[in-house]
Design an enzyme around this catalytic site. Sequence first.
Site, PDB file in Angstrom:
ATOM      1  N   HIS A 311       0.860  -1.193   0.000  1.00  0.00           N
ATOM      2  CA  HIS A 311       0.000   0.000   0.000  1.00  0.00           C
ATOM      3  C   HIS A 311       0.891   1.235   0.000  1.00  0.00           C
ATOM      4  CE1 HIS A 311      -3.189   2.791   1.164  1.00  0.00           C
ATOM      5  NE2 HIS A 311      -4.021   1.858   0.776  1.00  0.00           N
ATOM      6  N   ASP A 368      -7.995  -5.238  -0.198  1.00  0.00           N
ATOM      7  CA  ASP A 368      -8.474  -6.095  -1.297  1.00  0.00           C
ATOM      8  C   ASP A 368      -8.147  -7.570  -1.102  1.00  0.00           C
ATOM      9  OD1 ASP A 368      -7.512  -3.322  -3.140  1.00  0.00           O
ATOM     10  OD2 ASP A 368      -9.578  -4.049  -3.050  1.00  0.00           O
TER      11      ASP A 368
END
Length: 434
Positions: A311, A368
């Site tokens: 991320h 996700d």
Amino acid sequence: MPHNYYTGEMAEIKIDGKVHELPVIVGTEGEKAIDIRSLRAKSGYIAFDGGYANTGSCISNITYLDGESGILSYRGYDIAELAENCSFVEVAYLLDHGSLPTRTELNAFSQMLNDFAMVHEDMIRFFDSYPAKSPPMAILSSMVNSLCSFYPEMANNPLENIDKMSARLLSKVRTIAAFSYKKSMGHPVVYPRHDLSYCANFLNMMFDSPVRPYEINHKVVEALNKLLILHADHEQNCSTSTVRMVGSARVNLYASVSAGISALWGPLHGGANQAVMDMLASIHENGGDYRKYVERAKDPKDPFRLAGFGHRVYKTYDPRCRIIKQACDEVLADLKYSDPLLDLAKDLEEVALKDDYFIERNLYPNVDFYSGIIYRAMGIPTNMFTVMFALGRLPGWIAHWKEMWDDPAWRISRPRQIYVGPLSRPFVPIDQRG
Ligand code: SDX
């Protein structure tokens, strides 16, 4: 009382033998920035930050994100508390209006969502024109843009109708998503019902059928509320920044959100939830050797990346992922549904989190990594997973678009660049070009 983010402190930058002072900004949670808006006028220099990893594009009251500590809050409320105690509609109201609704306010908002749940019959005919295998995100983006044609009064006088426009968008995108699924199956669309909640209505529109009535499972409805809440906003991610960028040219909400949907589609962004499932399915079909995929992800010569890992901001465990992972076990147990891909995902996570490559780069599972497991258990097809992400992110996109339009300091977004192309050269007519 609005927070005074200028502290009086100044940063100094020394360049070409001169010292320039630039004001320091400090947010309510202590985040610090140097306001460089006068840098070029004072020094002739611009700042460079490809990918904007170190650049703040706005001052915002909506979401706070601490990537080092793994903290995420909407309007001051921690997402774990909201996910545990609220409905998605309540959190959408919070993001849009800045405070949690009273019961009266919630009832009125829910009534608006119900009133706006239908899609113009002419719009439903659009679905018949798309090829059967059309990507659902392409359909969603164009259908949302088409709302400008069917509701021009909303698009042309944005701030006058902002509450109606927000409710209309939140409600119709849910219906459009469900209708696109039914159309992709060649089944008749199922209309929204006035007696169902936001998430129950969506599931019913997706899975009810004349030959097999859909039995609403309240645990599944609860899980969907939780998933949509966890996706509702994430400060200046790629798609939200896109909505702001497009909206900054004074583009209406529908067209701005349509652009955000396109940005979210990318496999590096919201498309990762589909990529995770494709990755897990591929590992499973090829014998389940997940360690091989971890090694591939580490190989700089191999373009393969572990989908759902890493991320830009979180350098620790994504707090949303932690909640979704727990919900996976609960929902699958409720549905008496076991998924080998969940066990595979957990094994993959365990190996990666012990591997120096991932540890050194602070690569953790993100939002996700597990969400697709729950969507699959609900019966939602993989190619609809990013549509589900868009459904959840809508309140955040709307809130940021509104905040930008309400900002008296608003300016059209127009970054600079550094040119490294050819120096000035004389024109050569085509017949004299070698
Ligand atoms: C979302 O921004 C948001 O808030 C987004 C989001 C939201 O709610 O809106 O949180 C939703 O988009 C989550 C992210 C979903 N995308 C993925 O899961 C795709 C896989 N992840 C990567 O592509 C990557 O981690 C990104 C795109 C998420 C972040 O990319 P960055 O910040 O540009 O990081 P980078 O590519 O510079 O990586 C730094 C290093 C590199 O190695 P080195 O060059 O230093 O040797 O980490 C490596 C990368 O190769 N790396 C990975 C990896 N992610 C980064 N290596 C293997 N597998 C991965 N997944």
